[in-house]
Design a protein around this motif. Structure first.
Motif, PDB file in Angstrom:
ATOM      1  N   PHE A  17      30.905  83.546   2.889  1.00 60.37           N
ATOM      2  CA  PHE A  17      31.798  84.587   3.388  1.00 60.37           C
ATOM      3  C   PHE A  17      31.378  84.925   4.810  1.00 60.37           C
ATOM      4  N   GLU A  18      32.350  85.144   5.675  1.00 56.03           N
ATOM      5  CA  GLU A  18      32.041  85.354   7.081  1.00 56.03           C
ATOM      6  C   GLU A  18      32.177  86.800   7.525  1.00 56.03           C
ATOM      7  N   HIS A  19      32.644  87.688   6.665  1.00 54.13           N
ATOM      8  CA  HIS A  19      32.745  89.100   7.017  1.00 54.13           C
ATOM      9  C   HIS A  19      31.455  89.807   6.592  1.00 54.13           C
ATOM     10  N   GLY A  20      31.323  91.074   6.992  1.00 59.41           N
ATOM     11  CA  GLY A  20      30.173  91.864   6.568  1.00 59.41           C
ATOM     12  C   GLY A  20      28.838  91.228   6.884  1.00 59.41           C
ATOM     13  N   ALA A  21      28.718  90.622   8.075  1.00 57.19           N
ATOM     14  CA  ALA A  21      27.500  89.928   8.533  1.00 57.19           C
ATOM     15  C   ALA A  21      27.257  88.611   7.816  1.00 57.19           C
ATOM     16  N   ASP A  45      37.990  76.921  -6.423  1.00 48.87           N
ATOM     17  CA  ASP A  45      39.096  77.504  -5.675  1.00 48.87           C
ATOM     18  C   ASP A  45      38.667  77.924  -4.274  1.00 48.87           C
ATOM     19  N   ALA A  46      37.470  78.487  -4.150  1.00 50.39           N
ATOM     20  CA  ALA A  46      36.977  78.911  -2.848  1.00 50.39           C
ATOM     21  C   ALA A  46      36.824  77.723  -1.906  1.00 50.39           C
ATOM     22  N   THR A  47      36.365  76.602  -2.443  1.00 48.46           N
ATOM     23  CA  THR A  47      36.183  75.401  -1.636  1.00 48.46           C
ATOM     24  C   THR A  47      37.531  74.842  -1.184  1.00 48.46           C
ATOM     25  N   ARG A  48      38.521  74.920  -2.068  1.00 49.88           N
ATOM     26  CA  ARG A  48      39.858  74.400  -1.734  1.00 49.88           C
ATOM     27  C   ARG A  48      40.633  75.340  -0.824  1.00 49.88           C
ATOM     28  N   ARG A  49      40.418  76.636  -0.992  1.00 47.96           N
ATOM     29  CA  ARG A  49      41.194  77.624  -0.245  1.00 47.96           C
ATOM     30  C   ARG A  49      40.248  78.648   0.398  1.00 47.96           C
ATOM     31  N   PRO A  50      39.400  78.202   1.316  1.00 48.12           N
ATOM     32  CA  PRO A  50      38.376  79.115   1.846  1.00 48.12           C
ATOM     33  C   PRO A  50      38.965  80.311   2.591  1.00 48.12           C
ATOM     34  N   ARG A  51      40.001  80.109   3.380  1.00 44.29           N
ATOM     35  CA  ARG A  51      40.557  81.231   4.128  1.00 44.29           C
ATOM     36  C   ARG A  51      41.121  82.288   3.188  1.00 44.29           C
ATOM     37  N   GLU A  52      41.878  81.854   2.183  1.00 48.10           N
ATOM     38  CA  GLU A  52      42.477  82.804   1.245  1.00 48.10           C
ATOM     39  C   GLU A  52      41.410  83.582   0.482  1.00 48.10           C
ATOM     40  N   MET A  53      40.324  82.895   0.072  1.00 51.99           N
ATOM     41  CA  MET A  53      39.266  83.571  -0.672  1.00 51.99           C
ATOM     42  C   MET A  53      38.539  84.578   0.210  1.00 51.99           C
ATOM     43  N   ARG A  54      38.319  84.223   1.462  1.00 54.20           N
ATOM     44  CA  ARG A  54      37.650  85.156   2.372  1.00 54.20           C
ATOM     45  C   ARG A  54      38.523  86.375   2.641  1.00 54.20           C
ATOM     46  N   VAL A  55      39.808  86.157   2.858  1.00 53.50           N
ATOM     47  CA  VAL A  55      40.723  87.275   3.116  1.00 53.50           C
ATOM     48  C   VAL A  55      40.806  88.189   1.893  1.00 53.50           C
ATOM     49  N   LEU A  56      40.853  87.600   0.705  1.00 54.84           N
ATOM     50  CA  LEU A  56      40.949  88.382  -0.523  1.00 54.84           C
ATOM     51  C   LEU A  56      39.776  89.342  -0.663  1.00 54.84           C
ATOM     52  N   PHE A  57      38.568  88.824  -0.560  1.00 51.13           N
ATOM     53  CA  PHE A  57      37.408  89.680  -0.811  1.00 51.13           C
ATOM     54  C   PHE A  57      37.076  90.579   0.369  1.00 51.13           C
ATOM     55  N   GLN A  58      37.411  90.169   1.575  1.00 48.68           N
ATOM     56  CA  GLN A  58      37.241  91.083   2.698  1.00 48.68           C
ATOM     57  C   GLN A  58      38.191  92.274   2.544  1.00 48.68           C
ATOM     58  N   GLY A  59      39.428  91.997   2.129  1.00 53.84           N
ATOM     59  CA  GLY A  59      40.382  93.081   1.928  1.00 53.84           C
ATOM     60  C   GLY A  59      39.920  94.046   0.864  1.00 53.84           C
ATOM     61  N   LEU A  60      39.383  93.528  -0.220  1.00 56.17           N
ATOM     62  CA  LEU A  60      38.861  94.412  -1.282  1.00 56.17           C
ATOM     63  C   LEU A  60      37.710  95.258  -0.751  1.00 56.17           C
ATOM     64  N   GLY A  61      36.854  94.657   0.047  1.00 59.61           N
ATOM     65  CA  GLY A  61      35.726  95.400   0.612  1.00 59.61           C
ATOM     66  C   GLY A  61      36.161  96.512   1.534  1.00 59.61           C
ATOM     67  N   LEU A  62      37.212  96.284   2.283  1.00 57.54           N
ATOM     68  CA  LEU A  62      37.696  97.283   3.216  1.00 57.54           C
ATOM     69  C   LEU A  62      38.329  98.477   2.508  1.00 57.54           C
ATOM     70  N   GLU A  63      38.663  98.306   1.224  1.00 59.16           N
ATOM     71  CA  GLU A  63      39.267  99.391   0.463  1.00 59.16           C
ATOM     72  C   GLU A  63      38.242 100.416  -0.046  1.00 59.16           C
ATOM     73  N   ILE A  64      36.950 100.065   0.048  1.00 51.56           N
ATOM     74  CA  ILE A  64      35.926 100.988  -0.445  1.00 51.56           C
ATOM     75  C   ILE A  64      35.829 102.186   0.495  1.00 51.56           C
ATOM     76  N   GLU A  65      35.869 103.349  -0.073  1.00 48.08           N
ATOM     77  CA  GLU A  65      35.816 104.589   0.703  1.00 48.08           C
ATOM     78  C   GLU A  65      34.599 105.421   0.327  1.00 48.08           C
TER      79      GLU A  65
END
Length: 232
Positions: A187-191, A212-232
């Motif tokens: 994952f490239e977000h969050g350091a 799935d992550a290996t086949r669709r790396p951009r989608e997997m990174r966007v998915l979990f980065q988006g979830l992380g950004l939702e934490i308040e």
């Protein structure tokens, strides 16, 4: 079998403890899903500090009602990267941790090498390395703790700060060397958070995610980065 986030509602868990300035916040949803996929018997974190990542993983273990034994290891003195800090940091962490997690989790105040002697080889299913971040330090931690990983099982090692290249941080360099040797994803977000499958018999759910992550790396990174950004 394909990865489906709907199968892992723990991804939407709101952590009870986190530091607003911590880069690890954005990885908490993935850490919770990882625990759900692996259902580790034993997990260890090397480098706990305030406990953002460790307490989130303990929270996931508790909410999933898993029989996991957790160990958080740190000197709680700090270092040149994290800064140096007083005993009050550990005291504050214990004040949060002990009432919630002490029935299955242990905080060990120790250097990593000394603590390694307390654990049997081939006994760990999840190891999080987040200690001193020079190349030599992370390589040493990996080599010291790899024998503790359940290689014959589905052991996974995760590494924080895999994209940080300032000062003398060297996790990125070590990751570039070790990742091709095992099934892996970064994952490239969050350091940055590197996920390394060192075990030879991954659970089906984790194997499906990694495929799935290996086949669709951009989608997997966007998915979990988006979830992380939702934490308040």
């Amino acid at each position: 079998m394909a990865f489906n986030l709907i199968d892992h509602p723990i991804a939407f868990m709101q952590p009870r403890r986190f530091s607003p300035t911590s880069a690890w916040i954005q990885h908490i949803p993935f850490a919770a899903v990882l625990i759900d996929m692996l259902k580790p018997r034993t997990l260890v974190e090397l480098g706990v500090h305030h406990g953002d990542s460790y307490c989130a993983m303990c929270q996931a273990v508790g909410e999933l009602k898993l029989p996991t034994k957790c160990f958080g290891i740190d000197t709680w003195r700090g270092d040149a990267h994290a800064g140096f800090y007083p005993q009050q940091v550990l005291d504050a962490l214990r004040g949060h941790h002990d009432p919630l997690y002490s029935n299955f989790s242990t905080l060990i105040q120790s250097d990593f090498d000394s603590a390694a002697a307390r654990f049997e080889d081939d006994s760990m299913d999840l190891i999080h390395i987040d200690g001193f971040h020079t190349y030599d330090a992370v390589q040493h931690d990996f080599e010291t703790w790899l024998p503790k990983a359940s290689i014959s099982g589905g052991a996974v090692m995760i590494f924080h700060d895999t994209v940080v290249k300032h000062k003398d941080f060297g996790v990125w360099k070590f990751w570039e060397e070790v990742a091709p040797r095992y099934p892996s994803f970064n994952f490239e977000h969050g350091a940055g958070l590197g996920v390394l499958a060192v075990g030879t018999n991954s659970p089906a759910a984790f194997a499906a995610w990694l495929n799935d992550a290996t086949r669709r790396p951009r989608e997997m990174r966007v998915l979990f980065q988006g979830l992380g950004l939702e934490i308040e």
